[in-house]
Design an enzyme around this catalytic site. Structure first.
Site, short mmCIF file in Angstrom:
data_model
loop_
_atom_site.label_atom_id
_atom_site.label_comp_id
_atom_site.label_asym_id
_atom_site.label_seq_id
_atom_site.Cartn_x
_atom_site.Cartn_y
_atom_site.Cartn_z
N ASP A 124 156.77 71.21 -11.02
CA ASP A 124 156.51 72.12 -9.90
C ASP A 124 157.08 71.57 -8.61
OD1 ASP A 124 154.46 70.14 -10.16
OD2 ASP A 124 153.18 71.26 -8.79
N GLU A 155 151.33 69.31 -10.10
CA GLU A 155 151.22 68.04 -9.38
C GLU A 155 151.08 68.28 -7.89
OE1 GLU A 155 152.42 64.40 -7.23
OE2 GLU A 155 153.32 66.39 -7.14
#
Length: 387
Positions: A75, A137
């Site tokens: 991400d 994350e």
């Protein structure tokens, strides 16, 4: 399928706009297919039944324990409102740099890790190499713990994990822990001309923000202990990044929401900070309820990221030092998934190309020199695993 270069892999990964709020499955589908085309079996772990986000992990080499994990997240942070000079999801080269969202944080490393895994399969290794690509994350390292748990019993347990966050290819063996508390202040609405009969959630929330300012001021002037002194800044800080609340200028706000986050030095306990904040919130809540009993403050754990603690004679640290030649000690103040791997029984360090100063910025970039340094690191890694 043709073996792609690290640069081509980075181009492909960045073309997927995997902002944390959006699915990452298109990227995972592609990585899984690419690895399969080179004879590598991948495994997925889904975040939940909605199946919009998932992690992927894979293993190359002998089916034995004691290998190396290359870990990265898929991400990226949003580009909304940022003044980019070029398309953030297309790698653009200029001035000796590769520009694009994720070039630095951290699809550049992900591309290098994928390349290394395919090369390990092609060349052969005597010690296993694994890859672990997580989700979520950037919203608090919430995806890695479930991924790490899912890896157990599916892949042979590796001995060490290299988390490729941008560190200028330095071996980082420590970072602060992080904890966040979702805070919902619930007030009581009245016209602002008679605000003394109501409770403004926004103005009561301001008391908690001021508490954070006071804490930061106190911590800033305190003498740090030996472990805290390694960090910049050498103290625990409290921070609120976004806040929302209220409906009109002439109404006491019914709601106010924010996340109170703490970056905690390793010598202090994250839960102690949560308890201190909770105690202050309950004091404010009591003042609110003295005016109207329906007013309240709801506190919910939002993220909890363990710190990375320097390991005595750390296996991961010694391994990475052999590859980089860097014998200095480095710590960082940002949080990563390294502490989560460490908690799960892996020796862990951070080592990746690029500088954290470019992460999350408009016109995020990694220098070509840093990216090439990352590839040289992977070449030495492959030689080490084949020895």
């Amino acid at each position: 399928m043709t073996i792609m270069t690290p640069y081509e892999l980075m181009e492909k990964l960045i073309s997927f706009p995997t902002v944390s709020r959006d699915p990452n499955t298109d990227l995972i589908d592609w990585v899984e297919s690419y690895l399969a085309a080179h004879g590598i079996v991948s495994h997925r772990h889904w975040r939940d039944e909605a199946r919009t986000h998932c992690a992927l992990f894979a293993h190359v080499g002998p089916e034995i324990e004691g290998g190396v994990v290359l870990s990265g997240h898929t991400d990226v942070v949003p580009v909304d409102g940022q003044p980019w000079s070029s398309d953030p999801f297309t790698v653009t080269e200029r001035d000796g740099k590769y520009f694009g969202r994720g070039t630095c944080d951290m699809k550049g490393f992900d591309a290098l890790a994928i390349w290394a895994l395919v090369e390990a399969k092609r060349r052969g290794v005597t010690r296993p190499l694994q890859i672990a690509l997580s989700y979520d994350e950037e919203v608090g390292c919430t995806g890695a713990p479930a991924m790490i748990e899912a890896m157990q019993g599916v892949l042979p347990k590796a001995e060490l994990a290299i988390i490729g966050e941008p560190s200028l290819m330095k071996c980082v063996n420590g970072h602060k822990g992080g904890v966040g508390v979702a805070t919902h202040v619930v007030g009581f609405e009245v016209h602002s001309s008679i605000m003394h009969r109501g409770v403004s959630a926004v103005m009561e929330a301001a008391k908690l923000l001021e508490w954070a300012n006071e804490v930061n001021a106190q911590n800033m002037v305190a003498t740090p202990d030996k472990l805290a002194a390694m960090f910049d800044p050498p103290w625990t800080n409290a921070h609120v990044g976004t806040i929302e609340g209220g409906t009109a200028n002439n109404i006491t706000a019914k709601d106010c929401k924010f996340i109170m986050g703490f970056r905690v030095v390793p010598s202090e306990n994250k839960q102690d900070w949560v308890e201190r904040y909770t105690a202050r919130a309950r004091e404010v809540e009591a003042e609110m309820q003295a005016i109207h009993p329906e007013a309240r403050i709801d506190l919910t754990g939002f993220f909890d990221v363990p710190g990375l603690k320097p390991e005595e004679h750390g296996v991961a640290e010694n391994f990475v030092r052999r590859l980089t030649g860097d014998n200095a000690s480095h710590v960082v103040s940002y949080g990563t998934e390294a502490g989560q791997f460490q908690e799960a029984g892996y020796s862990a360090v951070i080592c990746g190309p690029g500088s954290i100063e470019q992460a999350h910025q408009p016109d995020e970039y990694i220098t070509i020199a840093e990216f090439e340094a990352g590839q040289r690191f992977m070449e030495r890694l492959l030689e080490e695993l084949a020895a």
